[in-house]
Motif scaffolding. Structure first.
Motif, mmCIF file in Angstrom:
data_model
loop_
_atom_site.group_PDB
_atom_site.id
_atom_site.type_symbol
_atom_site.label_atom_id
_atom_site.label_comp_id
_atom_site.label_asym_id
_atom_site.label_seq_id
_atom_site.Cartn_x
_atom_site.Cartn_y
_atom_site.Cartn_z
ATOM 1 N N ALA A 40 -10.828 15.718 3.777
ATOM 2 C CA ALA A 40 -10.286 16.873 3.081
ATOM 3 C C ALA A 40 -11.490 17.545 2.411
ATOM 4 O O ALA A 40 -12.292 16.884 1.783
ATOM 5 N N GLN A 82 -18.974 3.024 2.161
ATOM 6 C CA GLN A 82 -18.152 3.581 3.238
ATOM 7 C C GLN A 82 -18.963 4.509 4.134
ATOM 8 O O GLN A 82 -18.793 4.526 5.346
ATOM 9 N N ASP A 207 4.830 -7.037 7.935
ATOM 10 C CA ASP A 207 5.949 -6.535 7.134
ATOM 11 C C ASP A 207 5.601 -5.177 6.527
ATOM 12 O O ASP A 207 4.437 -4.892 6.262
ATOM 13 N N PRO A 208 6.631 -4.359 6.309
ATOM 14 C CA PRO A 208 6.367 -2.987 5.846
ATOM 15 C C PRO A 208 5.592 -2.894 4.542
ATOM 16 O O PRO A 208 4.930 -1.888 4.299
ATOM 17 N N GLU A 209 5.638 -3.917 3.708
ATOM 18 C CA GLU A 209 4.856 -3.878 2.462
ATOM 19 C C GLU A 209 3.375 -3.687 2.790
ATOM 20 O O GLU A 209 2.631 -3.079 2.033
ATOM 21 N N ILE A 210 2.972 -4.257 3.924
ATOM 22 C CA ILE A 210 1.577 -4.178 4.349
ATOM 23 C C ILE A 210 1.365 -3.018 5.322
ATOM 24 O O ILE A 210 0.374 -2.296 5.250
ATOM 25 N N SER A 211 2.320 -2.828 6.226
ATOM 26 C CA SER A 211 2.072 -1.948 7.370
ATOM 27 C C SER A 211 2.500 -0.509 7.156
ATOM 28 O O SER A 211 2.717 0.218 8.115
ATOM 29 N N THR A 212 2.674 -0.102 5.892
ATOM 30 C CA THR A 212 2.933 1.314 5.620
ATOM 31 C C THR A 212 1.829 1.843 4.717
ATOM 32 O O THR A 212 1.243 1.083 3.952
ATOM 33 N N PRO A 213 1.546 3.134 4.797
ATOM 34 C CA PRO A 213 0.510 3.705 3.932
ATOM 35 C C PRO A 213 0.971 3.784 2.474
ATOM 36 O O PRO A 213 1.411 4.821 1.999
ATOM 37 N N VAL A 214 0.907 2.667 1.804
ATOM 38 C CA VAL A 214 1.354 2.547 0.410
ATOM 39 C C VAL A 214 0.192 2.045 -0.431
ATOM 40 O O VAL A 214 -0.580 1.220 0.023
ATOM 41 N N ILE A 215 0.071 2.559 -1.630
ATOM 42 C CA ILE A 215 -0.909 2.011 -2.570
ATOM 43 C C ILE A 215 -0.136 1.496 -3.767
ATOM 44 O O ILE A 215 0.560 2.246 -4.449
ATOM 45 N N SER A 216 -0.218 0.192 -4.008
ATOM 46 C CA SER A 216 0.529 -0.381 -5.132
ATOM 47 C C SER A 216 -0.402 -0.791 -6.264
ATOM 48 O O SER A 216 0.039 -1.086 -7.360
ATOM 49 N N VAL A 218 -2.705 -0.033 -9.135
ATOM 50 C CA VAL A 218 -2.816 1.152 -9.996
ATOM 51 C C VAL A 218 -4.284 1.497 -10.259
ATOM 52 O O VAL A 218 -5.102 0.611 -10.500
ATOM 53 N N ARG B 97 8.154 4.762 6.997
ATOM 54 C CA ARG B 97 8.995 3.572 7.267
ATOM 55 C C ARG B 97 10.209 3.554 6.328
ATOM 56 O O ARG B 97 10.478 2.575 5.637
ATOM 57 N N HIS B 196 9.862 -2.591 0.253
ATOM 58 C CA HIS B 196 8.643 -1.820 -0.003
ATOM 59 C C HIS B 196 8.934 -0.403 -0.457
ATOM 60 O O HIS B 196 8.064 0.297 -0.918
ATOM 61 N N PRO B 204 4.535 1.234 -10.586
ATOM 62 C CA PRO B 204 4.223 2.466 -9.851
ATOM 63 C C PRO B 204 3.671 2.191 -8.457
ATOM 64 O O PRO B 204 3.034 1.163 -8.224
ATOM 65 N N LEU B 205 3.948 3.135 -7.574
ATOM 66 C CA LEU B 205 3.613 2.957 -6.158
ATOM 67 C C LEU B 205 3.344 4.332 -5.560
ATOM 68 O O LEU B 205 4.090 5.265 -5.815
ATOM 69 N N ALA B 206 2.270 4.457 -4.822
ATOM 70 C CA ALA B 206 2.044 5.699 -4.077
ATOM 71 C C ALA B 206 2.449 5.444 -2.640
ATOM 72 O O ALA B 206 1.939 4.532 -2.002
ATOM 73 N N GLN B 207 3.407 6.244 -2.140
ATOM 74 C CA GLN B 207 3.845 6.072 -0.758
ATOM 75 C C GLN B 207 3.419 7.260 0.078
ATOM 76 O O GLN B 207 3.250 8.360 -0.414
ATOM 77 N N THR B 209 0.644 7.803 1.569
ATOM 78 C CA THR B 209 -0.686 8.272 1.178
ATOM 79 C C THR B 209 -1.483 8.705 2.405
ATOM 80 O O THR B 209 -1.270 8.193 3.497
ATOM 81 N N TYR B 219 -3.834 1.667 13.182
ATOM 82 C CA TYR B 219 -3.068 0.484 12.773
ATOM 83 C C TYR B 219 -1.662 0.882 12.323
ATOM 84 O O TYR B 219 -0.674 0.333 12.800
ATOM 85 N N PHE B 220 -1.589 1.882 11.441
ATOM 86 C CA PHE B 220 -0.283 2.262 10.905
ATOM 87 C C PHE B 220 0.647 2.810 11.990
ATOM 88 O O PHE B 220 1.814 2.464 12.052
ATOM 89 N N GLN B 223 1.885 0.116 14.206
ATOM 90 C CA GLN B 223 2.907 -0.685 13.536
ATOM 91 C C GLN B 223 4.299 -0.084 13.760
ATOM 92 O O GLN B 223 5.281 -0.805 13.854
#
Lengths: 292, 412
Positions: A40, A82, A207-216, A218, B97, B196, B204-207, B209, B219-220, B223
């Motif tokens: 971006a 990176q 599992d979706p907790e891992i395999s989705t674009p999520v940031i938990s 903080v 998901r 999830h 808090p959770l950012a979904q 992203t 990978y995503f 999946q």
């Protein structure tokens, strides 16, 4: 074939550098490819650009893993894991670094042929802004052995396309020439392609907790020290400060803390945008070039 | 309890029995009756859910995905142009998901604009990462919505589902539907407990992203494919449980008179009923023909399809859609999946029929099977696709075009 990789930060002009080198090589009669990668678009964020120059048609696409020449316009990128600007570098690669430090400082760290010049200083003198596109292009053109007339023509052509006026073009041709004369043409050692061999593996379901674009987790952004993006450093002169809090309020990065009734700049995260300098009604914030 | 209801009402009953929390919606013919029915129930206190009419299908699907990402059970419905308007959000929802269930009431795509059904709308969502269940009857609509939530909300899947059925021929057609008891549905489909996707101020959770890294992006998205593969196993479990509880089979691939069949029609959606009738007529003429109906389209039930088409002399695929420059979408899908299978049908033929809801008559089904037999028996060169278009269709078209150009006197 000569593969050139440019590393810089958004706003420094690395894309333009790669295009000027590409155009100059094209005008010299070579086969050419140039290409930038950026996320971006953000001023200060890492940017990579590439130019490939060849006597034969070019069978390449995308990232150059094994550059013959590396041009690093911002030494702080060496700290960015990176970006990893020296990735894929060989002993034969030539590394140019824009810095106000000396060559010995980098030689130990990099272990290749290192050339160091303070181009930012020249940019500030000639152009009045820390924009390095034409200076770096000049350096690159000389290193690969392009004739100066093609470099000048390429600078004109590229800058005209982005709407530069005659004055700007004149100054930039001057900058390119200074960059050109700062270095010597180098002999490029032709090495076998270093694109690493890889192993294709299975990707299992997670599992979706891992395999989705999520940031938990903080506030993980503290891992990225945006303080390395600075060219200029704001320094608060506390004897002039009247604790009006304007700098604290205006800082877009929340990089100014409020401690003991005075503002304190968090240099690990201050990007050096200098909005605080602009807003301070008492002119209590000074500007110093980074590393001085 | 048996009731007479339209396909749209059956869809509304599916959402009601699933006790959905949130219904973002936007009207479009021939779907509107679904949301009208739900809104009436909510207004009259028969159903508890938040009902929100949005400014477009794009917003509607965004709201659906976002609400689902907080842990709500979400239902929505659209059709045709509406589905296309929401298109980019389809890929977002599968990437997030989130187990949203959406009904699409099939309607031919513009231009020229029409209201009657074909499947170019739903098949355009083929690669979006939504599961797709296609329905032939009003009963299947209600059943499929319940099954869809159960599969979508499974931890091994966690993907949204589209339940598809034809506009007019099913959406506005009243037929008998056995409405299960709410307490039985609750046993089959318990409350949604997300793992999830949830909304907790304390955690808090950012979904959804951004991922500016090609390895991680690969990978995503892969999946999503893996989750689809899991959905095939989950579908099997769920259909067995459903059949045990409610006494209705809801197989991925349904077969009709296939036991000794040498030839078969392959179809989807409501016109399969017409196909079945044509099979009976052909059987009377001693043609050994049956019908295969594809109910589950995503994930694609390849193994089931191999089993049901094994050793056939000919398979005639009726596509109620057209991919210009290629032909029938289902034909491409089935052929590519069967290509490496040793016992695949000897001949696979391709017919385009029922575009914009055009009728497919018994004669046309028989034509398709006869053509397939001819190709098999005489080894004639196969022409694909063949449009099922009759002399009468041609005449009608000509008349209307003549009128459009002021030449109505030229044509009787």
């Amino acid at each position: 074939m000569i593969k050139v990789r440019f590393h810089g930060r958004g706003g420094q002009g690395m894309k333009t550098s790669s295009r000027i080198l590409g155009t100059a090589a094209f005008l010299s009669g070579f086969f050419v490819q140039d290409f930038p990668i950026y996320g971006a678009e953000r001023r200060g964020a890492p940017v990579v650009a590439f130019t490939i120059i060849s006597k034969e048609p070019i069978l390449e696409r995308g990232y150059i893993f094994d550059p013959n020449i590396l041009l690093i316009s911002d030494e702080t990128l060496l700290l960015d894991k990176q970006t990893d600007p020296t990735k894929g570098m060989s002993k034969e690669s030539i590394v140019f670094i824009n810095s106000n430090k000396n060559e010995d400082y980098f030689k130990e760290k990099i272990g290749a042929k290192v050339i160091v010049e303070d181009l930012t200083k020249i940019a500030l003198e000639v152009l009045g802004r820390p924009i390095l596109s034409t200076l770096i292009a000049g350096v690159a053109a000389k290193l690969v052995g392009i004739e100066q007339k093609y470099l000048e023509e390429a600078v004109k052509e590229e800058l005209e396309q982005i709407g530069a006026n005659e004055e700007m073009i004149r100054k930039n041709i001057l900058a390119a020439t200074i960059g050109y004369n700062k270095v010597q043409e180098v002999k490029i050692e032709q090495t076998e392609s270093l694109e690493p061999e890889v192993k294709v593996v299975e990707v299992e379901y997670n599992d979706p907790e891992i395999s989705t674009p999520v940031i938990s987790f903080v506030a993980n952004s503290y891992l990225k020290k945006t303080g390395t993006w600075r060219v200029f450093k704001p320094i608060i002169k506390y004897q002039k400060c009247k604790s009006c809090r304007l700098c604290y309020v205006y800082c877009p990065e929340s990089a100014i803390k409020w401690e003991n009734n005075f503002p304190v700049i968090d240099y690990e995260n201050c990007k050096g945008c200098l909005i605080c300098v602009q807003e301070c009604p008492l002119k209590a914030i000074e500007i110093v070039r980074e590393g001085e | 309890m048996k009731k007479l209801m339209t396909g749209n009402e059956a869809a509304a009953w599916g959402a009601r029995l699933a006790e959905v929390d949130y219904i973002p919606n936007f009207p479009i013919t021939p779907q509107t009756e679904i949301i009208e029915t739900l809104s009436k129930w909510i207004r009259e206190g028969e159903m508890k859910a938040v009902f929100r009419t949005m400014d477009s299908e794009h917003s509607m699907l965004t709201a659906a995905g976002s609400a689902s990402a907080t842990g709500a059970r979400v239902f929505t419905a659209t059709s045709s142009q509406g589905l296309l308007y929401a298109f980019e959000m389809l890929y977002n929802l599968s990437g997030w998901r989130v187990p949203v269930v959406m009904v699409n009431v099939s309607r031919g795509l513009s231009a020229p604009i029409t209201l009657e059904p074909d499947h170019n709308d739903i098949l355009s969502a083929r690669d979006s990462g939504f599961l797709q269940i296609h329905c032939e009857t009003a009963q299947e609509i209600l059943d499929s919505i319940l099954v869809a939530y159960k599969i979508s909300e499974d931890k091994r899947v966690m993907l949204p589902t589209i339940v598809n059925f034809d506009g007019f021929y099913l959406s506005f057609t009243r037929e008998i539907v056995d409405v299960p008891k709410l307490e039985d549905v609750r046993k089959f489909l318990p409350e949604y407990k997300p793992t999830h996707t949830f909304f907790k101020a304390s955690k808090p959770l950012a979904q959804g992203t951004p991922v500016l890294n090609s390895s991680l992006y690969s990978y995503f998205r892969y999946q999503v494919h893996r989750a689809m593969e899991n959905a095939l196993d989950v579908y099997k479990e769920v259909k067995e449980e459903f059949n045990k509880k409610f006494g209705r089979p809801i197989d991925e691939v349904e077969t009709y008179m296939m036991d000794d069949a040498e030839y078969a029609l392959l179809m989807t959606n409501s016109f399969s009923t017409k196909g079945k009738k044509a099979v009976i007529k052909m059987r009377e003429k001693k043609i050994n023909v049956g019908l295969i109906k594809l109910r589950l389209f995503r994930p694609f039930p390849t193994k089931e399809l191999m089993k049901q088409t094994r050793g056939l002399k000919g398979l005639a695929i009726i596509d109620q859609n057209i991919s210009p420059g290629k032909g029938g979408v289902i034909y491409s899908e089935v052929s590519s999946e069967l290509y490496n299978y040793e016992e695949k049908p000897k001949v696979i033929t391709s017919f385009i029929g029922g575009l914009g809801g055009k009728n497919i008559s018994e004669t046309e089904f028989e034509f398709a099977i006869n053509y397939t037999r001819k190709v098999y028996e005489e080894r004639t060169t196969l022409r694909v696709p063949i449009l099922l278009f009759t002399e009468e269709d041609k005449k009608t078209s000509k008349t209307l075009i003549d009128i459009a150009h002021g030449g109505e006197k030229n044509e009787a």
